[in-house]
Design a protein around this motif. Sequence first.
Motif, PDB file in Angstrom:
ATOM      1  N   ASP A 174     -26.721  55.581 -35.452  1.00 51.33           N
ATOM      2  CA  ASP A 174     -27.701  56.438 -34.776  1.00 51.33           C
ATOM      3  C   ASP A 174     -27.557  56.330 -33.261  1.00 51.33           C
ATOM      4  O   ASP A 174     -27.603  57.332 -32.538  1.00 51.33           O
ATOM      5  CB  ASP A 174     -29.112  56.034 -35.215  1.00 51.33           C
ATOM      6  CG  ASP A 174     -30.114  57.122 -34.922  1.00 51.33           C
ATOM      7  OD1 ASP A 174     -29.773  58.310 -35.090  1.00 51.33           O
ATOM      8  OD2 ASP A 174     -31.232  56.800 -34.497  1.00 51.33           O
ATOM      9  N   LEU A 185     -26.951  62.838 -38.268  1.00 46.91           N
ATOM     10  CA  LEU A 185     -26.608  63.936 -37.353  1.00 46.91           C
ATOM     11  C   LEU A 185     -27.262  65.247 -37.810  1.00 46.91           C
ATOM     12  O   LEU A 185     -27.746  66.020 -36.974  1.00 46.91           O
ATOM     13  CB  LEU A 185     -25.093  64.102 -37.219  1.00 46.91           C
ATOM     14  CG  LEU A 185     -24.692  65.158 -36.184  1.00 46.91           C
ATOM     15  CD1 LEU A 185     -25.231  64.821 -34.785  1.00 46.91           C
ATOM     16  CD2 LEU A 185     -23.182  65.335 -36.124  1.00 46.91           C
ATOM     17  N   TRP A 239     -24.254  62.720 -28.264  1.00 48.90           N
ATOM     18  CA  TRP A 239     -25.010  63.955 -28.494  1.00 48.90           C
ATOM     19  C   TRP A 239     -24.690  65.049 -27.474  1.00 48.90           C
ATOM     20  O   TRP A 239     -24.474  66.208 -27.842  1.00 48.90           O
ATOM     21  CB  TRP A 239     -26.505  63.637 -28.532  1.00 48.90           C
ATOM     22  CG  TRP A 239     -27.364  64.843 -28.729  1.00 48.90           C
ATOM     23  CD1 TRP A 239     -28.241  65.384 -27.839  1.00 48.90           C
ATOM     24  CD2 TRP A 239     -27.423  65.691 -29.899  1.00 48.90           C
ATOM     25  NE1 TRP A 239     -28.849  66.502 -28.369  1.00 48.90           N
ATOM     26  CE2 TRP A 239     -28.354  66.707 -29.635  1.00 48.90           C
ATOM     27  CE3 TRP A 239     -26.768  65.677 -31.138  1.00 48.90           C
ATOM     28  CZ2 TRP A 239     -28.660  67.710 -30.561  1.00 48.90           C
ATOM     29  CZ3 TRP A 239     -27.071  66.672 -32.060  1.00 48.90           C
ATOM     30  CH2 TRP A 239     -28.000  67.670 -31.763  1.00 48.90           C
ATOM     31  N   LYS A 240     -24.647  64.686 -26.190  1.00 51.43           N
ATOM     32  CA  LYS A 240     -24.394  65.714 -25.156  1.00 51.43           C
ATOM     33  C   LYS A 240     -23.044  66.381 -25.371  1.00 51.43           C
ATOM     34  O   LYS A 240     -22.898  67.586 -25.162  1.00 51.43           O
ATOM     35  CB  LYS A 240     -24.452  65.095 -23.758  1.00 51.43           C
ATOM     36  CG  LYS A 240     -25.864  64.941 -23.243  1.00 51.43           C
ATOM     37  CD  LYS A 240     -25.861  64.528 -21.770  1.00 51.43           C
ATOM     38  CE  LYS A 240     -27.282  64.345 -21.292  1.00 51.43           C
ATOM     39  NZ  LYS A 240     -27.359  63.580 -20.052  1.00 51.43           N
ATOM     40  N   LYS A 273     -30.664  65.269 -36.418  1.00 47.22           N
ATOM     41  CA  LYS A 273     -30.685  65.568 -34.971  1.00 47.22           C
ATOM     42  C   LYS A 273     -30.447  67.060 -34.743  1.00 47.22           C
ATOM     43  O   LYS A 273     -31.098  67.684 -33.884  1.00 47.22           O
ATOM     44  CB  LYS A 273     -29.600  64.773 -34.233  1.00 47.22           C
ATOM     45  CG  LYS A 273     -29.885  63.289 -34.111  1.00 47.22           C
ATOM     46  CD  LYS A 273     -28.860  62.634 -33.179  1.00 47.22           C
ATOM     47  CE  LYS A 273     -28.867  61.132 -33.275  1.00 47.22           C
ATOM     48  NZ  LYS A 273     -30.174  60.504 -33.095  1.00 47.22           N
ATOM     49  N   LEU A 322     -24.447  58.150 -32.172  1.00 46.07           N
ATOM     50  CA  LEU A 322     -24.665  59.606 -32.197  1.00 46.07           C
ATOM     51  C   LEU A 322     -25.491  60.036 -30.985  1.00 46.07           C
ATOM     52  O   LEU A 322     -25.245  61.102 -30.410  1.00 46.07           O
ATOM     53  CB  LEU A 322     -25.374  60.020 -33.494  1.00 46.07           C
ATOM     54  CG  LEU A 322     -24.541  59.882 -34.770  1.00 46.07           C
ATOM     55  CD1 LEU A 322     -25.396  60.175 -35.991  1.00 46.07           C
ATOM     56  CD2 LEU A 322     -23.318  60.805 -34.727  1.00 46.07           C
ATOM     57  N   GLY A 323     -26.427  59.194 -30.594  1.00 46.34           N
ATOM     58  CA  GLY A 323     -27.211  59.478 -29.387  1.00 46.34           C
ATOM     59  C   GLY A 323     -26.315  59.538 -28.162  1.00 46.34           C
ATOM     60  O   GLY A 323     -26.431  60.441 -27.322  1.00 46.34           O
TER      61      GLY A 323
END
Length: 156
Positions: free
Chosen positions: A138, A22, A145-146, A25, A141-142
């Motif tokens: 991952d 994270l 993400w928003k 990102k 987390l994607g």
Amino acid sequence: MLRILFVCTGNTCRSPMAEALLCEKVRQAGLNDKVSVLSAGIMAGYEYPASKFACAVMQARHISLGEHRSRQLTADAIAAADLILTMALSHKRAVLALAPEAADKVFTLCEFAGAAGDVDDPYGGSYETYDSAAAEIDSLLGQAWKKIVALAGKEY
Ligand SMILES: N[C@@H](Cc1ccc(OP(=O)(O)O)cc1)C(=O)O
């Protein structure tokens, strides 16, 4: 600043990988001044390095876990976080046992990402086991993400 805390058991495998992924990102999105990320374990040893394969699978993603040292989850760490994402339901329960007042800010990572289940513990497993745990984290987390970016837009 949105302060995110990842929680697992030993803070040497899953939550350090989640923290590192994270952080990367956040860095790539230029959100370093909006989001801070930490991790802790519900049964962590004192300042253990991240596990060998956790370091290796992160290195393969050009991320270093070399500086990581494990830390125990504390009531203070829970109080200091705005969002707590746990690797499994058992960790969410442990957070709530320590701090019932955290109920509105603690979620399993899967739950927060709109998925079901837990991120299984790769502890003691092979490089491939760690690699698939990292890929799962991952991907979650994607998916999250928003929501993270939206929360980071709020004033804390
Ligand atoms: N089993 C370890 C503790 C431990 C458990 C799980 C673990 O993985 P994670 O960091 O993903 O919770 C790491 C360490 C011990 O004997 O101390």
